[in-house]
Design a protein around this motif. Structure first.
Motif, mmCIF file in Angstrom:
data_model
loop_
_atom_site.group_PDB
_atom_site.id
_atom_site.type_symbol
_atom_site.label_atom_id
_atom_site.label_comp_id
_atom_site.label_asym_id
_atom_site.label_seq_id
_atom_site.Cartn_x
_atom_site.Cartn_y
_atom_site.Cartn_z
ATOM 1 N N ASP A 73 25.160 50.207 62.979
ATOM 2 C CA ASP A 73 25.179 49.029 61.863
ATOM 3 C C ASP A 73 25.374 50.046 60.735
ATOM 4 O OD1 ASP A 73 24.405 46.981 63.465
ATOM 5 O OD2 ASP A 73 22.368 47.119 62.874
ATOM 6 N N ARG A 74 24.699 51.253 60.324
ATOM 7 C CA ARG A 74 24.962 52.331 59.375
ATOM 8 C C ARG A 74 26.693 52.604 59.481
ATOM 9 N NH1 ARG A 74 20.960 55.531 60.142
ATOM 10 N NH2 ARG A 74 22.276 57.011 61.462
ATOM 11 N N GLY A 76 29.033 50.815 60.539
ATOM 12 C CA GLY A 76 29.862 49.598 60.094
ATOM 13 C C GLY A 76 29.532 49.481 58.524
ATOM 14 N N LEU A 77 28.390 49.202 57.837
ATOM 15 C CA LEU A 77 28.233 49.375 56.700
ATOM 16 C C LEU A 77 29.071 50.488 55.796
ATOM 17 C CD1 LEU A 77 26.767 47.648 54.440
ATOM 18 C CD2 LEU A 77 24.968 49.423 54.739
ATOM 19 N N ASP A 78 28.953 51.715 56.418
ATOM 20 C CA ASP A 78 29.732 52.595 55.708
ATOM 21 C C ASP A 78 31.346 52.431 55.718
ATOM 22 O OD1 ASP A 78 27.510 54.288 55.254
ATOM 23 O OD2 ASP A 78 27.726 55.490 56.727
ATOM 24 N N TYR A 79 31.718 51.849 56.919
ATOM 25 C CA TYR A 79 33.048 51.539 57.141
ATOM 26 C C TYR A 79 33.731 50.351 55.919
ATOM 27 C CZ TYR A 79 37.277 49.286 58.640
ATOM 28 O OH TYR A 79 38.582 48.761 59.045
ATOM 29 N N LEU A 80 32.774 49.301 55.594
ATOM 30 C CA LEU A 80 32.920 48.248 55.018
ATOM 31 C C LEU A 80 32.996 48.648 53.541
ATOM 32 C CD1 LEU A 80 30.757 45.490 56.499
ATOM 33 C CD2 LEU A 80 33.347 45.685 56.154
ATOM 34 N N ARG A 81 32.256 49.845 52.964
ATOM 35 C CA ARG A 81 32.335 50.454 52.006
ATOM 36 C C ARG A 81 33.506 51.286 51.563
ATOM 37 N NH1 ARG A 81 26.044 52.173 51.630
ATOM 38 N NH2 ARG A 81 25.216 49.999 51.112
ATOM 39 N N TYR A 88 35.327 55.966 60.521
ATOM 40 C CA TYR A 88 34.569 54.973 61.449
ATOM 41 C C TYR A 88 34.625 55.216 62.785
ATOM 42 C CZ TYR A 88 32.981 50.390 63.005
ATOM 43 O OH TYR A 88 32.369 49.439 63.453
#
Length: 163
Positions: A73-74, A76-81, A88
């Motif tokens: 999850d972390r 994925g969140l870093d990738y979205l940011r 990723y």
């Protein structure tokens, strides 16, 4: 989540039944002069030990799964940011190297297959269709689960639409 609750309830009931049987056998043994527990006591001891080992293993696997999911999850969140595709993908590879991941399943899909599908999707969304197709072809040969193959076919159809 329902499946986890059923499993926890089943394990708890096993432990409670074993404890109840132990108490009952102890009571029966006291009435009978103490010879019953000599044989059955060893059997119950080993049964309780096996249940305890299984319960410990189950807790350990749950802890590992939560740790894996948190890291995934972390990532994925870093990738979205950041939209850093290569970062990723490297983090997804690192997630796969965690202890116990090869034996985990997510919604009936082996965790390794799930991560591979994430990689294909990420490469497709980043416009790197050639890499996505290469990974998809490799994954088709390695994956055996029906759910994983369905998701992979969906990604393949999306890739074919882009070309």
């Amino acid at each position: 989540m329902k499946k986890d609750k059923k499993a926890a309830t089943g394990i708890l009931s096993l432990v409670l039944w074993a404890a109840l049987l132990t108490v009952l056998l102890h009571l029966l043994d006291r009435r009978g002069g103490g010879h019953l527990m000599e044989g059955l006591g060893h059997v119950l001891y080993w049964l309780m030990l096996c249940i305890a080992v299984f319960f410990f293993w189950w807790l350990l696997m749950g802890w590992r799964l939560r740790k894996f999911m948190k890291r995934l999850d972390r990532a994925g969140l870093d990738y979205l940011r950041s939209r850093d595709v290569d970062g990723y993908l490297l983090e997804l590879d690192a997630c796969c190297e965690m202890v116990g991941v090869r034996n985990m399943t997510l919604g009936g899909i082996p965790a390794m297959d799930y991560v591979t599908i994430l990689k294909v999707r990420t490469l497709r969304e980043a416009g790197r269709e050639g890499e996505a197709f290469a990974l998809l072809e490799t994954a088709k040969q390695e994956m055996k689960g029906e759910k994983a193959l369905l998701l992979l076919r969906d990604e393949e159809e999306k890739l074919e639409k882009h070309q």
